[in-house]
Design a protein around this motif. Structure first.
Motif, mmCIF file in Angstrom:
data_model
loop_
_atom_site.group_PDB
_atom_site.id
_atom_site.type_symbol
_atom_site.label_atom_id
_atom_site.label_comp_id
_atom_site.label_asym_id
_atom_site.label_seq_id
_atom_site.Cartn_x
_atom_site.Cartn_y
_atom_site.Cartn_z
ATOM 1 N N LEU A 174 -9.610 -4.529 3.016
ATOM 2 C CA LEU A 174 -8.988 -4.184 4.304
ATOM 3 C C LEU A 174 -8.914 -5.409 5.207
ATOM 4 O O LEU A 174 -9.828 -6.234 5.218
ATOM 5 N N SER A 178 -7.854 -4.270 11.107
ATOM 6 C CA SER A 178 -8.113 -2.821 11.043
ATOM 7 C C SER A 178 -9.461 -2.462 11.676
ATOM 8 O O SER A 178 -9.778 -1.288 11.832
ATOM 9 N N GLU A 230 -2.394 0.934 9.927
ATOM 10 C CA GLU A 230 -3.123 -0.243 10.416
ATOM 11 C C GLU A 230 -2.674 -0.664 11.819
ATOM 12 O O GLU A 230 -2.864 -1.795 12.240
#
Length: 364
Positions: A174, A178, A230
């Motif tokens: 990720l 985020s 996101e």
């Protein structure tokens, strides 16, 4: 403002860059035709400047500008040096935000580096390369910070906690953008200059036939889903149409857009979305010598806005005389706006608003 245009090879990056900057970057149909980042500076269209120019008849009109970097196509393994990877990643580090061009059209005549069109896979490929690059730099930073914690300084203990949180997130594939940080943490994270922390504007590149039916394009829908997950922005453009628009005179452009059923060009959409993404606004200055737009971050106070013009004005700031653009236009002149009590005197704590027509009073 500096924006980096990224994407896999042959997704339309350089075609779009050429169109919006008229800079003539090479856009041949093979990977890595763009080796060094082409740079183009674009003036930000602002019809308010034209209106003020008719009112003040200045010697000069100055728009604010955006700098675009056309960064060569990234491929899988770029963070390990595949393609021309490390060089490209270093160029991304320089920009304020990333414009990620994603191919959302089929065309057998244009080679796709992965052999098929799949926006989710393409986005994942780019995002993972940024994540892998960040992971490498975070691991080095953790090693250094662990040694510093031996001094017992709480500052380094706090930093280590943040770094380990970031490492955990990156290891899940990720991006740092985020994550959520408080104000103090944000200051520290910003100093790390992480690639996956940069705000992203996804630019879905569709075919000429699909620009007016983009809502029914499954590829575009997939890009929207990813962007929503996101907190990123999405605009839809057709790079080929933008290329055609860039060749037209100003009056012809509007007719061409109307024929296509479009309200604005891709460039206008890109600029508006970029301002929103980065939280930017413009204030205006107007007088006989010059009518000008100045870009600042939303929430900027008057003295710091004055500093955009000159550091001496910020240092010697006394007050700002401000009239809202709409009020000024409605009154027809600064004198008339003043007579109606619409010109305000604001001090050091005033937070600037978009469209404030401003005269700074200062003494050095």
């Amino acid at each position: 403002m500096k924006l980096g245009i990224v994407g896999l090879p042959n997704v339309g990056k350089s075609t779009l860059f050429n169109a919006i900057t008229k800079a003539g970057a090479d856009s041949a149909n093979y990977p890595f035709c763009t080796i060094d980042p082409n740079i183009g500076v674009v003036t930000v269209p602002d019809e308010r400047l034209d209106v003020l120019a008719r009112m003040y008849n200045p010697k000069k009109i100055t728009s604010t500008t955006i700098e675009f970097l056309d960064i060569a196509g990234l491929v899988k393994g770029a963070s390990q040096g595949e393609g021309l990877g490390n060089k490209f990643l270093s160029h991304i580090r320089e920009v304020d935000a990333i414009v990620h061009v994603v191919r959302c059209f089929e065309d057998g005549n244009i080679v796709h580096v992965e052999g098929s069109v799949d926006p989710a896979r393409d986005i994942d490929t780019i995002n993972l390369e940024l994540v892998f690059s960040d992971l490498e730099s975070i691991e080095k930073r953790i090693e250094k910070t662990r040694k510093q914690t031996k001094s017992g300084d709480k500052k380094y203990l706090n930093e280590l906690t943040i770094l380990e949180r970031i490492k955990d997130t990156l290891e899940k594939g990720l991006p740092v953008r985020s994550m959520e940080f408080d104000d103090d943490e944000t200051i520290f994270v910003n100093q790390l200059f992480l690639l996956s922390d940069k705000p992203v504007l996804y630019c879905a590149n569709v075919s000429e036939d699909e620009i007016s039916t983009q809502e029914h394009n499954p590829y575009v829908e997939k890009v929207r889903e990813i962007a929503k997950s996101e907190n990123s922005e999405v605009i839809v453009v057709c790079a080929k149409i933008e290329e055609e628009i860039s060749q037209l005179e100003e009056d012809e452009k509007q007719l061409f857009l109307e024929e296509l059923g479009l309200l604005e060009s891709g460039l206008d959409k890109l600029i508006k979305a970029s301002y929103k993404l980065l939280g930017l606004i413009s204030f205006l200055t107007a007088g006989d010598p010059e009518v000008r737009a100045w870009t600042i971050v939303e929430g900027t106070k008057a003295p710091q806005a004055a500093g955009k013009i000159h550091s001496d004005i910020e240092r010697g700031f006394i007050r700002a005389e401000i009239v809202a653009y709409d009020d000024l236009v409605r009154c027809g002149s600064h004198a008339a706006a003043k007579e109606q009590g619409l010109v305000r005197s604001e001090g050091k704590e005033y937070v600037m608003r978009d469209g404030d027509v401003t005269l700074f009073r200062f003494n050095v």
